[in-house]
Scaffold this active site. Structure first.
Site, PDB file in Angstrom:
ATOM      1  N   LYS A  54       0.892  -1.161   0.032  1.00  0.00           N
ATOM      2  CA  LYS A  54      -0.136  -0.031   0.027  1.00  0.00           C
ATOM      3  C   LYS A  54       0.792   1.267  -0.032  1.00  0.00           C
ATOM      4  O   LYS A  54       0.350   2.319  -0.702  1.00  0.00           O
ATOM      5  CB  LYS A  54      -0.912   0.045   1.287  1.00  0.00           C
ATOM      6  CG  LYS A  54      -2.130  -1.000   1.078  1.00  0.00           C
ATOM      7  CD  LYS A  54      -2.884  -1.106   2.378  1.00  0.00           C
ATOM      8  CE  LYS A  54      -3.875  -2.350   2.150  1.00  0.00           C
ATOM      9  NZ  LYS A  54      -4.339  -2.789   3.653  1.00  0.00           N
ATOM     10  N   GLN A  98      -4.443  -1.379   9.659  1.00  0.00           N
ATOM     11  CA  GLN A  98      -4.511  -2.647   9.039  1.00  0.00           C
ATOM     12  C   GLN A  98      -5.023  -3.813  10.097  1.00  0.00           C
ATOM     13  O   GLN A  98      -4.445  -3.915  11.211  1.00  0.00           O
ATOM     14  CB  GLN A  98      -2.906  -3.069   8.838  1.00  0.00           C
ATOM     15  CG  GLN A  98      -2.835  -4.369   7.980  1.00  0.00           C
ATOM     16  CD  GLN A  98      -3.513  -4.509   6.664  1.00  0.00           C
ATOM     17  OE1 GLN A  98      -3.323  -3.258   5.981  1.00  0.00           O
ATOM     18  NE2 GLN A  98      -4.029  -5.480   6.305  1.00  0.00           N
ATOM     19  N   ASP A 121     -10.855   3.367   4.203  1.00  0.00           N
ATOM     20  CA  ASP A 121     -11.471   1.921   4.333  1.00  0.00           C
ATOM     21  C   ASP A 121     -12.965   1.634   4.318  1.00  0.00           C
ATOM     22  O   ASP A 121     -13.681   0.711   4.214  1.00  0.00           O
ATOM     23  CB  ASP A 121     -10.938   1.103   5.567  1.00  0.00           C
ATOM     24  CG  ASP A 121      -9.926   0.121   5.153  1.00  0.00           C
ATOM     25  OD1 ASP A 121      -9.602  -0.098   3.840  1.00  0.00           O
ATOM     26  OD2 ASP A 121      -9.257  -0.564   5.855  1.00  0.00           O
TER      27      ASP A 121
END
Ligand code: NDP
Length: 298
Positions: A54, A98, A121
């Site tokens: 990422k 994460q 997200d």
């Protein structure tokens, strides 16, 4: 009959190129790069690989990447304090924690602390609520990427029967909301669904997000349907190999005989996830900095 193989890798590469253009325009207008902060707690090997890729992809798109690596024994208060700091940082447009977090941490509380306008997200309760209400907001990356592939292939989805198999917060539920917003007739199937093959057989669009290798058989599919296979499963290694093959939730060899179009695994939905994360970051940057988003396809 042999289905069209939907090339998610190529679509994701195009999307990343478009994001890079938007990131460049943003940097000129705002006098700074759009920025994505990624928070990793602990040493989970798969999570470390995801975070590194990422970070790389963010920089390749002309955006700033801020990586925060915390030890596995980080206290809840320390993690919340970091989220608060990132929420307040004007150089940070997107925050991604994460997952999964180590077991002693309260994942829901950590995610809920993220400023919804930086929630790239799309997992905070506010983002989830905005999606359910049909309000503008940031949407989880994998379902949004899946929707992009569907619209690219089918154009209007209005009136089509869609079956989403899986009801996770990350994939199944937001996918169903997105399809509903496109005026599909949506069924959400899960582990308690009765006669899943019969449910799947009526679908023009099948989205599989189950996590069971090759569970969905060709005989379950309606001829001519479009299949989006979100699943990523590693089979046990065959003789002489150290790693097993990656397969989806759909029996690909059978599905291509029946469907009109199918995403492969790998190379279908997978590459879309990071591309949409970058897309969400550049969109959030425009909103957060008050810079108008140029008209176009993002
Ligand atoms: P979860 O484990 O959170 O959810 C799985 C869902 O599948 C649940 O709703 C479960 O039902 C349902 N399910 C399980 N068994 C069956 C069954 N026999 N019949 C019908 N439904 C069943 O998984 P995720 O949603 O997080 O992920 C799904 C898959 O997608 C995984 O393979 C994952 O690796 C992959 N994935 C891929 C991404 C990408 O970038 N391409 C990103 C995210 C995930 P119930 O709720 O009743 O338990």
């Amino acid at each position: 009959m042999s289905a069209e193989i939907i090339d998610g890798k190529a679509f994701a590469a195009d999307l990343r190129a478009r994001v890079a253009d938007y990131a460049a325009t943003f940097a000129q207008a705002a006098g700074r790069k759009a920025g994505l902060a990624v928070v990793l707690v602990g040493e989970d090997p798969a999570s470390k690989v995801y975070v590194a890729s990422k970070g790389r992809a963010t920089i390749e798109c002309g955006m700033a990447s801020f990586e925060h690596k915390l030890p596995a024994d980080t206290a809840q208060e320390a993690l919340i304090a970091l989220i608060d700091q990132l929420n307040a940082d004007p150089l940070v447009d997107g925050i991604l924690v994460q997952l999964p977090l180590p077991g002693h941490l309260d994942e829901q509380a950590v995610v809920a602390r993220i400023d919804p306008d930086k929630d790239v997200d799309g997992l905070t309760p506010i983002s989830t609520g905005r999606l359910a209400l049909g309000q503008p907001g940031l949407v989880p990356c994998t379902p949004l990427g899946s929707l992009m592939l569907l619209k690219d292939r089918l154009g209007s989805l209005s009136g089509l029967d869609a079956v989403v198999i899986g009801r996770s917060i990350l994939v199944g539920k937001p996918m169903a909301q997105l399809l509903l917003a496109e005026n599909c007739t949506v069924t959400i199937a899960h582990s308690r669904t009765r006669d899943l093959p019969a449910v799947v057989r009526r679908a023009d669009i099948v989205v599989a997000a189950v996590g069971r290798p090759e569970m969905i058989k060709g005989s379950w599919l309606k001829p001519g349907c479009t299949v989006i296979d979100v699943g990523i499963n590693r089979l046990p290694p065959e003789d002489g190999q150290t790693k097993g093959r990656l397969v989806g939730d759909v029996d690909f060899a059978e599905a291509v005989q029946v469907a009109a179009a199918v995403t492969p695994v790998p190379g279908g939905v997978g590459p879309m996830t990071i591309a949409v994360l970058l897309r969400n970051t550049v969109v959030a940057a425009h909103c957060n900095a008050g810079v108008a988003l140029a008209a176009g396809a993002l």
